[in-house]
Structure formats: structure tokens, C-alpha cells
Design an enzyme around this catalytic site. Structure first.
Site, short mmCIF file in Angstrom:
data_model
loop_
_atom_site.label_atom_id
_atom_site.label_comp_id
_atom_site.label_asym_id
_atom_site.label_seq_id
_atom_site.Cartn_x
_atom_site.Cartn_y
_atom_site.Cartn_z
N HIS A 116 0.84 -1.20 0.00
CA HIS A 116 0.00 0.00 0.00
C HIS A 116 0.87 1.25 0.00
O HIS A 116 2.05 1.21 0.36
CB HIS A 116 -0.94 -0.03 1.20
CG HIS A 116 -2.01 -1.07 1.09
ND1 HIS A 116 -3.05 -1.18 1.99
CD2 HIS A 116 -2.20 -2.06 0.18
CE1 HIS A 116 -3.85 -2.18 1.62
NE2 HIS A 116 -3.35 -2.73 0.54
N GLU A 150 1.05 3.93 1.82
CA GLU A 150 1.66 4.39 3.07
C GLU A 150 2.85 3.52 3.47
O GLU A 150 3.82 4.01 4.06
CB GLU A 150 0.62 4.49 4.18
CG GLU A 150 -0.28 3.30 4.36
CD GLU A 150 -1.57 3.34 3.59
OE1 GLU A 150 -2.65 3.33 4.21
OE2 GLU A 150 -1.50 3.40 2.35
N CYS A 187 -2.37 -1.34 7.55
CA CYS A 187 -1.50 -0.17 7.45
C CYS A 187 -1.52 0.65 8.74
O CYS A 187 -0.55 1.33 9.06
CB CYS A 187 -1.91 0.71 6.27
SG CYS A 187 -1.54 -0.05 4.67
N ALA A 215 -20.89 11.31 -28.14
CA ALA A 215 -20.51 12.55 -28.82
C ALA A 215 -21.67 12.96 -29.72
O ALA A 215 -22.22 12.13 -30.45
CB ALA A 215 -19.24 12.35 -29.64
N GLU A 252 -20.09 3.11 -24.54
CA GLU A 252 -19.94 3.83 -25.82
C GLU A 252 -20.80 3.11 -26.84
O GLU A 252 -20.35 2.19 -27.50
CB GLU A 252 -18.47 3.82 -26.28
CG GLU A 252 -17.58 4.82 -25.62
CD GLU A 252 -16.27 5.03 -26.39
OE1 GLU A 252 -16.33 5.16 -27.63
OE2 GLU A 252 -15.21 5.07 -25.76
N GLY A 261 -24.79 3.10 -29.30
CA GLY A 261 -25.71 3.87 -30.11
C GLY A 261 -26.98 4.18 -29.36
O GLY A 261 -27.13 3.90 -28.16
#
Length: 377
Positions: free
Chosen positions: A59, A61, A93, A163, A302, A304
Site C-alpha cells: 500500500h 503508506e 497499514c 458525442a 460507448e 448507439g
């Protein structure tokens, strides 16, 4: 506020932003784990840094502590996500932070993982570590929104990207050659693909545009971008570009009863084929559930108009990223961004919240959320 306090606040902001910058280096490398960056500071000097990648296991840290060595004692840890306090692939951690002699932790946000969620902070406080939570919280939440969604629901965050022209059209009725948006906007789409675990489209898009749907950034990934195709009757042509050089990165979801001969032929090409029930097409809710079972935390839709509409109707869209070009098609035959059942009354319209705007030359994009992944699921 005294000048000394102002300077301290500005430095703290600078170091937290550095932690977020480091965390971002885990894009496409940390999933299904969160992106985490850590900065250790003692006497106004950075003594250790680190960021997490899934394959690296350690990790952020822990890497920062190991880099700092003895200089970690008495230091302040800046981190964008609550330190873990449970045994997973690595040890807690929180224990390492206390053992290193770190006296203060400044964290941007609580971990949405129920195994941690506040418990890491509690352990550190109990050990006498000074805590501060919330610096750059909004930025930190955006960075790990897919992880949060997956932790809370075991489903991926689904972002519908499209788009279109200013009048909301994605395709012209007769000749649809050429691009809707600018090169700058399309370059940003590639960065979006890189940041996601999977990209999802429908057979209509494959038949109309014959796309590859690949991550073309050239940036490193831990696992290939999974290309997901919903194709109820397995109509994908054997010459489709999506079937070129398949390397376990193509998942085709069809209806039960699809042609077995075509199924076997697609599997020989390297595609994974899976049957998903649905009316006319695989049910989008079951598609998303299947991706969750495969530890996919983020999906870029993505597609139609038909699949976009089906995804809205099924309620699986968490977020939209809509690119607009300064063009107008007009006319009743130009294709809208979504069909399907839709919403019949304005008062029931889907609300997009926390909207942000992005500029790409004369093109622009609208980014927003259909729900808060930290609270609404």
C-alpha cells in the site's frame, strides 16, 4: 488567521494535492483496489512518498514509510484515503503507521470499504495519532468513485459517454462518415478508456461503425481493457475489427438460444461468450451484474441510441460524459443520443447533478451524475 497558520494551511493543501497526484499514477494499475497516494512530511520536508498498484501489493503508506526509514518518526502522513485496518493481501497499514512513530495523519476521506470505513481512523486515534479528515475530500471522492460504487454494491460504476451535435444528434440519416467531435475531444476519450476497466457497446454500433474499441493511449495497464459487446443473436461478422488479435479482452453477451455454431466459432477466435436473459437483448441490469462478478469496477458505455436508451430505461447509468460539437443536423431523421421508452413527462425527467464542464477547443463536454455513488445505492 495568523500568517503562520495561512502558510501551514497552504503547505498542507500542497502536500495533499501531491498525494492525490501520486494516487492518480495508479490509474489502470490499481483496480479493483482503490488509487492511493501517500506523502510523509517531517519538519516541512517530504521524507517519503508512495502510490499503490495492485501488482505491487504494498500500500502507498507502506512504500512511503519504507522510503523514509527512521525519518518517519514524528512525521505527518498525508493520504487521500483512510488507512486500512484489516488483514487482506497485506497486513493492516494502521499498525505500520503506529510502529513507524508517525504522530499525525491528514486524510482526505473515509474508506467506503465496509471492512475499513471509519475503523482505521478509530484505531489510529486510540493509538494516540492525531487525525485530520476532509482536506480535498471532493477531489478524493471523484478519484475513487468507481471503487466506492463497487464496494457498496458489487456493481461497476457505469458512465454513458457519447458525442453529439448541439441539437443532441449522434448520426446523420444518410452519410455518417467523418467525426462528430474534434481531435482534442477524441484524444480525451482515449484517456477515458484508459481510466476504465471495461468498454461496452452494442451490435448496432459494430454493424454501423466497425470499431476496435481499444485503449490507444499506450499507457500501462494491469489488465487489458475488457471490450464488452451485447449481441443477442451473435450477429457480429467474422470480419469485424473487434475480432482482430483478441487476447481474452472481448466478452460477448448474447441471449440464451443463440446460434451454437457461431458461439463456438467466436470462442475459437479468443472471445468469451456468455448467455444473459433479456427481452430482445441481454438485460442491461444482468450485464452489469455479470461485469461485477468479474471484478470490473468501471464501465464506459460507448454505444448507439438503442443501447443508450435501454441502459437509461434499466436504470444502470450512474454518470454521463456528453461531448458536444458546434454543429447542427436538424431534421426528424437524424439519430438522437437515446431511444427506448424514455421519460413521458418533464416532471419525471432524469436529473443530472454535480455538473462539471470541460472545454476542448470549440468542443465541450458536460459531466454529471444520475446518482451519488457514495449515498444513493
Amino acid at each position: 488567521m495568523m500568517q503562520e497558520d495561512i502558510n501551514h494551511a497552504e503547505q498542507s493543501l500542497q502536500w495533499m494535492r501531491r498525494a492525490l497526484e501520486l494516487a492518480g499514477q495508479g490509474t489502470a494499475l490499481a483496480s479493483p483496489n482503490p488509487m492511493v497516494g501517500a506523502v510523509l512530511v517531517r519538519d516541512g520536508e517530504v521524507v517519503g512518498e508512495g502510490f499503490h498498484t495492485f501488482e505491487g501489493r504494498k500500500h502507498a503508506e507502506i512504500i512511503a514509510i519504507e522510503t523514509a526509514g527512521e525519518r518517519a518518526r514524528g512525521a505527518t502522513l498525508f493520504i487521500n484515503l483512510e488507512p486500512c485496518c484489516h488483514h487482506g493481501r497485506t497486513g493492516p497499514c494502521t499498525e505500520a503507521i503506529v510502529a513507524a512513530g508517525i504522530t499525525r495523519v491528514i486524510a482526505a476521506m473515509e474508506d467506503p470499504n465496509p471492512l475499513v470505513s471509519g475503523k482505521g481512523f478509530a484505531q489510529l486515534r486510540q493509538a494516540g495519532v492525531e487525525m485530520e479528515i476532509g482536506l480535498c475530500r471532493d477531489e478524493a471522492r471523484r478519484l475513487n468513485e468507481a471503487f466506492a460504487c463497487y464496494m457498496r454494491t458489487k456493481l461497476p460504476l457505469v458512465t454513458l459517454k457519447t458525442a453529439m451535435t448541439l441539437d443532441g444528434r449522434i448520426a446523420a440519416p444518410d452519410d455518417n462518415s467523418g467525426w462528430v467531435t474534434s481531435e482534442d475531444a477524441r484524444r480525451h476519450v482515449q484517456r477515458q478508456r484508459h481510466a476504465h476497466d471495461a468498454i461496452w457497446t452494442g451490435i448496432g454500433t459494430v454493424l454501423a461503425d466497425n470499431p476496435q474499441l481499444t485503449d490507444r493511449t499506450g499507457l500501462p495497464r494491469r489488465r487489458p481493457l475488457l471490450r464488452v459487446l451485447t449481441d443477442s443473436k451473435l450477429r457480429i461478422p467474422t470480419t469485424a475489427r473487434m475480432l482482430e488479435r483478441v487476447k481474452h479482452d472481448l466478452l460477448i453477451l448474447c441471449n440464451p438460444g443463440a446460434d451454437l455454431e457461431k458461439w463456438r466459432a467466436l470462442e475459437k477466435r479468443g472471445a468469451q461468450v456468455c448467455a444473459v436473459p433479456g427481452e430482445g437483448r441481454p438485460d442491461p441490469r444482468l450485464v452489469v451484474a455479470e461485469l461485477g462478478r468479474r471484478e470490473i469496477t468501471s464501465v464506459l458505455l460507448e454505444a448507439g441510441a438503442e443501447l443508450n436508451g435501454a441502459a437509461f430505461d434499466a436504470g444502470v447509468v450512474d454518470k454521463v460524459f456528453l461531448y458536444y460539437a458546434p454543429k447542427i443536423l436538424a431534421g426528424r431523421d437524424a439519430l438522437p443520443m437515446a431511444t427506448g421508452g424514455g421519460i413521458r413527462a418533464m416532471r419525471d425527467a432524469i436529473e443530472v447533478r454535480n455538473v462539471r464542464h470541460h472545454q476542448y477547443g470549440e468542443n465541450f463536454a458536460v459531466e454529471g451524475y444520475l446518482r451519488d455513488v457514495y449515498r444513493d445505492h
